[in-house]
Design a protein around this motif. Sequence first.
Motif, PDB file in Angstrom:
ATOM      1  N   LYS A  43       9.560  10.183  -2.729  1.00 13.57           N
ATOM      2  CA  LYS A  43      11.003  10.146  -2.564  1.00 13.57           C
ATOM      3  C   LYS A  43      11.354   9.246  -1.389  1.00 13.57           C
ATOM      4  O   LYS A  43      10.625   9.214  -0.402  1.00 13.57           O
ATOM      5  N   THR A  44      12.450   8.504  -1.486  1.00 11.01           N
ATOM      6  CA  THR A  44      12.915   7.745  -0.317  1.00 11.01           C
ATOM      7  C   THR A  44      13.612   8.713   0.638  1.00 11.01           C
ATOM      8  O   THR A  44      14.248   9.674   0.211  1.00 11.01           O
ATOM      9  N   HIS A 383      -5.972  -1.651  -1.532  1.00 11.71           N
ATOM     10  CA  HIS A 383      -5.574  -0.236  -1.522  1.00 11.71           C
ATOM     11  C   HIS A 383      -4.394   0.035  -2.454  1.00 11.71           C
ATOM     12  O   HIS A 383      -3.656   1.006  -2.277  1.00 11.71           O
ATOM     13  N   THR A 384      -4.208  -0.842  -3.425  1.00 11.46           N
ATOM     14  CA  THR A 384      -3.180  -0.638  -4.429  1.00 11.46           C
ATOM     15  C   THR A 384      -3.576   0.508  -5.348  1.00 11.46           C
ATOM     16  O   THR A 384      -4.720   0.597  -5.792  1.00 11.46           O
ATOM     17  N   VAL A 403       2.180   0.748 -10.635  1.00 12.62           N
ATOM     18  CA  VAL A 403       1.410  -0.032  -9.664  1.00 12.62           C
ATOM     19  C   VAL A 403       2.110  -0.023  -8.306  1.00 12.62           C
ATOM     20  O   VAL A 403       3.224  -0.520  -8.168  1.00 12.62           O
ATOM     21  N   GLY A 404       1.468   0.577  -7.312  1.00  9.83           N
ATOM     22  CA  GLY A 404       1.965   0.538  -5.935  1.00  9.83           C
ATOM     23  C   GLY A 404       3.271   1.249  -5.691  1.00  9.83           C
ATOM     24  O   GLY A 404       3.942   0.968  -4.696  1.00  9.83           O
ATOM     25  N   ILE A 405       3.674   2.198  -6.583  1.00  6.30           N
ATOM     26  CA  ILE A 405       4.945   2.898  -6.375  1.00  6.30           C
ATOM     27  C   ILE A 405       4.864   3.730  -5.098  1.00  6.30           C
ATOM     28  O   ILE A 405       3.910   4.469  -4.873  1.00  6.30           O
ATOM     29  N   GLY A 406       5.869   3.604  -4.252  1.00  9.73           N
ATOM     30  CA  GLY A 406       5.895   4.349  -3.002  1.00  9.73           C
ATOM     31  C   GLY A 406       5.131   3.693  -1.881  1.00  9.73           C
ATOM     32  O   GLY A 406       4.940   4.289  -0.825  1.00  9.73           O
ATOM     33  N   SER A 407       4.680   2.455  -2.067  1.00  7.03           N
ATOM     34  CA  SER A 407       3.935   1.751  -1.020  1.00  7.03           C
ATOM     35  C   SER A 407       4.463   0.327  -0.908  1.00  7.03           C
ATOM     36  O   SER A 407       5.348  -0.081  -1.645  1.00  7.03           O
TER      37      SER A 407
END
Length: 554
Positions: A43-44, A383-384, A403-407
């Motif tokens: 969550k943002t 680190h994906t 792919v890479g959600i939240g990063s």
Amino acid sequence: MALNPFFLQGSPGEQRLIQNLINEQLQIYGVEITYIPRKFVNKTSIIEEVQSSKFDDNFLLEAYVNTYEGYSGAGDIMTKFGVSLKDEVTLTISQERFTDFIAPFLDPSDYELGSRPREGDLIFFPLGSRLFEVKFVEHEQPFYQLGKNYVYQLQCELFEYEDEVIDTGLDIIDSEVEDQGFITTLNLVGSGATATASATLAPAQSGYLNSLTILNDGSGYTSLPTVFISTSRSATGVNASAVAITTERNGVFSIKELVLTNAGAGYTVAPDISIIGGGGSGAIATCGLTTSGRGVISYTVTAEGSGYTTQPTVTIAGPSGAGTTATASVVVDVGNAKVSSIRPVNPGVGYTVAPTVTIGDPNIITGRGNYLLNDLIVGQTSHTEARVKSWDADTKVLKISNVGIGSTVNGFIPGEEVRIQIGIDAGTGHRSYKTIFVPSSDKTTVIGISTTVLTGVNTTGLTVGAAVSAIDNVIGLGVTIIGIGNSQITIADPSINTGVTTTSISIGTTSFVAYNVRQYQQEDIYDAYSDNDEFELEADNIIDFAETNPFGTY
């Protein structure tokens, strides 16, 4: 005036009777649905936007279909993006059944509201095998019969998938979204082979180029220019050749360096060098010349190898006597993961015979294991993180999503290793990865079983810490060697069945399930409607906003 105390508005016994009757009616006239609660993964912190969700639990529950005449809602709608399905269904479930059989299993640390059905949860509707999303939960209808509510009415709409992770463990549910969402592609290296090459010496006492020097790097080069080197005037000579590499600094494109592809032979004076084309001008270069002794003027790739996703090292044997050892660089075709050519960096001097050329091994010789739907994969360099959609073991094509959600990572890097994450150590924060047993071909033998001691084993070459393969009803998974004696080894855990006297096991090692990335394709090539890039390119060819606004300035 207070209510008459001699007339009850619903005694506990009456309420219990109503609840039991409702439960029985739902079990007789209802359908068996699968309730899938929603878990927020990321969550943002600013506007509490949910970036990713996960559905990894499932609970069987009986429900009555209120809309028994068919789906309600807007139905099938034709839009500019295709047909949109807006089917809705209203279901009634028992409050008591949810409270007793679902709520206790919803960990408050994972679910923000686990005491009742929540908007955003999913329902797998068996009539039609469809997933519905709960849009509204009505918990006060019928309105307090005998002073209490007994059911939840769930107003549900057909689920529109948006990269949520659905991993319930039930194939009939998980497969519903296997081909949906934004799917990108990892082309992986399944196996590798070391490339080989040979060297070609300049003829005896023949002049060859030993260096290229840029005197002026020019400007305006939008593509690679052509490098022209004047020809050798010797009858037995070889024409030298080179390629240009451009660079960009502050919007100015210029020549970065010139690289020899053949040092040539038979030159008595330094040849003229011209750099032509590429949209630019002004580049000037000169060269150094060796006129005494022999050096390596070119290389021939005899085997391209496979599995090369990054540039390997190349070693040239030195001359047998006095002289300078040649050096070279390798050019890799990353798209095919092969060595395409070898270029002289310094031809060296003092050679009498062609030297041996040794090319380094590829990133990975053999990929190991297989990926399964919804596996969490992690790139070891970038680190994906991503989720597996499907895996083709023959073509080594891995379809992934999330792919890479939240990063803040940008994606997978060619050459890096991709592993399957199975957990994170709570104390250290280190990731743990899925492993497989890799047996040694020469360590399969018949042994005896006695608690933790395996007898009759050829212990030559075995080491403490090596893994022992699992055997049904004999040895558990993940057992390792903790001691080695004469013709016997001691394993970490007791055998499962001490009554077995002889069987065959394999001695080997435990390795991560891993392959290396050959290429990461970030576009979704599987969605029939994902043509935005093509539309944008076509539009740029018609109207170029980079130069000026064609509609004027205001």
